[in-house]
Design an enzyme around this catalytic site. Sequence first.
Site, mmCIF file in Angstrom:
data_model
loop_
_atom_site.group_PDB
_atom_site.id
_atom_site.type_symbol
_atom_site.label_atom_id
_atom_site.label_comp_id
_atom_site.label_asym_id
_atom_site.label_seq_id
_atom_site.Cartn_x
_atom_site.Cartn_y
_atom_site.Cartn_z
ATOM 1 N N LYS A 143 -54.783 59.193 -16.087
ATOM 2 C CA LYS A 143 -55.598 59.565 -15.277
ATOM 3 C C LYS A 143 -55.358 59.620 -13.856
ATOM 4 O O LYS A 143 -54.559 58.766 -13.419
ATOM 5 C CB LYS A 143 -57.061 58.979 -15.461
ATOM 6 C CG LYS A 143 -57.688 58.835 -16.892
ATOM 7 C CD LYS A 143 -59.103 58.316 -16.875
ATOM 8 C CE LYS A 143 -60.148 59.182 -16.482
ATOM 9 N NZ LYS A 143 -61.490 59.144 -16.383
ATOM 10 N N GLU A 157 -56.842 54.201 -19.115
ATOM 11 C CA GLU A 157 -56.309 55.622 -19.424
ATOM 12 C C GLU A 157 -54.921 55.315 -18.446
ATOM 13 O O GLU A 157 -55.394 55.999 -17.328
ATOM 14 C CB GLU A 157 -56.971 56.407 -19.668
ATOM 15 C CG GLU A 157 -58.024 56.318 -20.892
ATOM 16 C CD GLU A 157 -59.111 57.173 -20.818
ATOM 17 O OE1 GLU A 157 -58.848 58.524 -20.877
ATOM 18 O OE2 GLU A 157 -60.243 56.978 -20.239
ATOM 19 N N GLU A 211 -59.305 54.600 -11.480
ATOM 20 C CA GLU A 211 -59.647 55.478 -12.590
ATOM 21 C C GLU A 211 -58.874 55.144 -13.814
ATOM 22 O O GLU A 211 -59.258 55.570 -15.159
ATOM 23 C CB GLU A 211 -59.093 56.909 -12.060
ATOM 24 C CG GLU A 211 -60.374 57.504 -11.104
ATOM 25 C CD GLU A 211 -61.548 57.685 -11.975
ATOM 26 O OE1 GLU A 211 -61.653 58.146 -12.775
ATOM 27 O OE2 GLU A 211 -62.535 57.294 -11.395
ATOM 28 N N GLU A 239 -72.312 58.070 -19.688
ATOM 29 C CA GLU A 239 -71.250 57.300 -19.053
ATOM 30 C C GLU A 239 -71.679 56.349 -18.167
ATOM 31 O O GLU A 239 -72.671 56.698 -17.313
ATOM 32 C CB GLU A 239 -70.169 58.045 -18.304
ATOM 33 C CG GLU A 239 -69.348 58.973 -19.062
ATOM 34 C CD GLU A 239 -68.492 59.692 -18.260
ATOM 35 O OE1 GLU A 239 -68.114 59.240 -17.258
ATOM 36 O OE2 GLU A 239 -67.804 60.939 -18.749
#
Length: 461
Positions: free
Chosen positions: A324, A321, A330, A267
Amino acid sequence: MEFGKVSQLLLILSVVGSNILFARGAGVAGINYGRIADNLPSPPQVVQLLRSLGVNRVKIYDADSAVLSAFSGSNISLVVALPNEQLAAAAGSSAAADAWVMANVVPYYPSTGIEAITVGNEVFVSPGNLTPFLVPAMERVYDSLVKHGVSSIKVSSPIALSALQSSYPPSAGAFKGELIQSAIKPMLSFLRRTGSSLMVNAYPYFAYTANTDKIPLDYALLDGNSAGNTDPNNGLVYKSLFEAQIDAVYAAMAAVGYDDVAVVVSETGWPSKGDANEVGASVGNAAAYNGNLVRRVLAGNGTPLRPTVPLNVYLFALFNENQKTGPTSERNYGLFYPDEQKVYNIPLTAAGLSAGTGVSRIQTPPPEGAAAGETWCVANQDSGSEKLQRALDYACGEGGANCRPIQPGATCYHPDSLLAHASFAFNSYYQASDRRSGACDFAGAAHVVTQPPNYGNCQFP
């Protein structure tokens, strides 16, 4: 992804040694496909998007049957995951590990190109002290793969960068002492024996945002303009934080006798939006970091310590997203919005690199009521420093303006004044907003002009 206080420079890793997930040559840029959201396209739609992009390596965070089925016959290599909550069961029972492989691997392989399995994720920092279960679970999953004749599928486990005790200078990189005998060496021994790679989740964004007084932005974004730093122990010159971080990990692995084990960045990324205190989270910086990184990967570049070893990474993430938790950043690491529109434009393949794909924010048609002709947005000198500073902080933070050119040493840093910097930031936000009505206001701190407010070598977009 790991959260919390960043007490050391975070690292990005590359591929080392002879046993690697990827073929030798130029590096490979894959993408993490996270799904903590309620508004994402269906898995078959995602596969079509990835194929249209030319992306052929993807990592997911579970082994969802709908996703595995969608990737069948796609010619996209997939990394799947046995999640942390199943780690203890897999470690304690060969039957449990075998049942997981039988349910989540054997029915899909090889039509679905499962390339590797991640057993747990950031186990060393996971609640519940799961570290003792890590290597036993990896061993049992691997034994099951051998049993079923699919040992070509590699087994690894992404570690958090907090496993490093020191990272500066790069030659002094070292793992935390309490982890070496209990986890690091047993895991690296397993990886060496099975021909697998060490996976590391690495976010230089955290290092920058925690050390903005010490780390120049261009050094963090890999843009090549940094004056560089010299490692006093070996004389190697580092032009970017990226290079220094990679070589610190090489040093840490060498210190425990495992510098022949490969490393993959499982990541890495940069958020396009953040809260007011999340310095550097912007569309421009995210495009710069990911774009510069992919260019480096696809060019096959190494590091000062390992110049011939290509870099292989999985960008985080495919989509923003919305479910999250945590700070705004985030939910804004995606290269794409859930409607499959690009957040910004970067090359993802060698073909895209050759075509000169840019890194700018994707522009949409001007909305009704947008200003006609060429216009710019500048700061109102009568607004007062407090109002200007608040507006500047918003523009460069949550507003997503490209404020790189007004950082120290950059083209538009001088004149070093609040008015000049605010004008550049306001205009960046205004232009990225398609000059829509109201985009040049900032609570009265800005106004529209019809003449370009350029000065010296600084050109306003």
